[in-house]
Write an enzyme that holds these catalytic residues in place. Structure first.
Site, mmCIF file in Angstrom:
data_model
loop_
_atom_site.group_PDB
_atom_site.id
_atom_site.type_symbol
_atom_site.label_atom_id
_atom_site.label_comp_id
_atom_site.label_asym_id
_atom_site.label_seq_id
_atom_site.Cartn_x
_atom_site.Cartn_y
_atom_site.Cartn_z
ATOM 1 N N LYS A 198 0.846 -1.194 0.000
ATOM 2 C CA LYS A 198 0.000 0.000 0.000
ATOM 3 C C LYS A 198 0.877 1.237 0.000
ATOM 4 C CE LYS A 198 -3.747 2.232 2.624
ATOM 5 N NZ LYS A 198 -4.587 2.128 3.842
ATOM 6 N N LYS A 251 -2.237 -1.576 -3.725
ATOM 7 C CA LYS A 251 -3.051 -0.359 -3.714
ATOM 8 C C LYS A 251 -2.140 0.860 -3.814
ATOM 9 C CE LYS A 251 -6.405 2.138 -0.825
ATOM 10 N NZ LYS A 251 -7.062 2.212 0.490
#
Length: 329
Positions: A198, A251
């Site tokens: 992330k 992400k």
């Protein structure tokens, strides 16, 4: 002309039927996980200004949304809680409350749709008064002190009936702590969909509007990854695999398809692309202005994520894409 040697690649593109026959990458409705934002109160359906078509929903409107999702053939949702400012505190206790927003929403959905896969976003930032994903002391986000709260949140979500726990905080050791907590509480069979890779991305901007979770000071760069780094993704993925993750999320997705492919090549675990809010909003804005054809660009974008190696895609386009796929049939 008889002496010219070349390959006729166009033979396999000559018609729609031929192109379909040799198509390598396919989108399916089962690939999509649709995000839903739940908020306290009654008769609330707040459209998020920066995310047209996405709403904050009170519990009495939640099942109407889920009815639509399931009628379109989408098999999975991920839940985010949106508490009011006066319900937040330093430790984000609303995240692990028995009557927390995600917990109540999960029980409500599972009662009517037991077969629908409910993924619970497991983080503290929406629930903390400071907006960070862990315990804060003296302006510093404490790693180890945050792990117990994250484990408590995961356990409470599993108790409510969540099928998958999706921790998004990026604290070191968060998968190990949550796996140990779930196992000790008797939830050995509940999988963890880790936000393993992330990045501290500018693409998250509209999500801050949706979840009311912007940090009140500083930023999240001390725990989310530097967008310039590639090799770090391998280290993060390896740690989460070793600690017991069952899925790995990358992400954002659109500018990180090289990372999706790297992670897919590195592991046999299912890889999940998170098609984040900024990616959604840019397409919606361009479509409203007539600059792009929304249907074709959405399908191309999501297909690109699958081609890069994603097995699943968390996307705000899930309902739109499901309709587009029906049109293709």
């Amino acid at each position: 002309m008889k002496d010219i040697q070349f390959t006729r690649h166009r033979r396999l593109r000559a018609s729609a039927g031929m192109r379909s026959l040799v198509r390598e990458t396919h989108l399916h409705k089962e690939d999509f996980i649709y995000p839903i934002f739940v908020i306290d109160g009654e008769n609330i359906k707040n459209e998020i200004a920066s995310m047209p078509g996405v709403f904050q929903l009170s519990m009495d409107n939640l099942l109407t949304e889920v009815d639509e999702v399931t009628s379109l053939g989408i098999k999975s949702v991920i839940l985010f809680g949106v508490p009011y400012e006066h319900d937040k505190d330093e430790e984000g206790t609303g995240a692990f409350s028995h009557n927390g927003l995600v917990q109540v929403a999960t029980r409500l959905i599972k009662e009517k749709y037991p077969e629908l896969i409910v993924v619970a976003d497991t983080c503290l930032c929406e629930y903390t008064s400071h907006g960070h994903c862990g315990v804060v002391e003296g302006g510093k986000i404490l790693n180890d002190a945050s792990l117990n709260l994250l484990a408590k949140t995961a356990i409470s979500q599993a108790e409510a009936g969540a099928d998958i726990i999706a921790p998004s905080n990026m604290m070191d050791g968060f998968v190990a702590a949550i796996r140990a907590g779930l196992d000790e509480a008797g939830f050995e069979d509940v999988p963890i969909m880790s936000y393993a890779v992330k990045y501290a991305s500018s693409y998250y901007g509209p999500f801050r509007d949706a979840a009311n979770g912007a940090p009140q000071f500083g930023d999240r760069k001390t725990y989310q990854m530097d967008p310039a780094n590639r090799m770090e993704a391998f280290r993060e993925a390896e740690s989460d695999i070793d600690e017991g993750a069952d899925f790995l999320i990358v992400k954002p997705a659109l500018s990180y398809q090289d990372i999706i492919r790297d992670v897919k090549n590195y592991t046999t675990l299912p890889v999940v692309a998170y098609n984040v809010s900024g990616e959604y909003s840019m397409v919606k804005a361009a479509a409203v202005n007539g600059w792009v054809d929304e249907k074709s660009i959405v399908l191309e974008m999501l297909t690109g994520m699958k081609r890069a190696g994603a097995d699943l895609i968390i996307t705000y386009f899930a309902k739109d894409a499901a309709r587009y796929l029906d049109d293709i049939k």
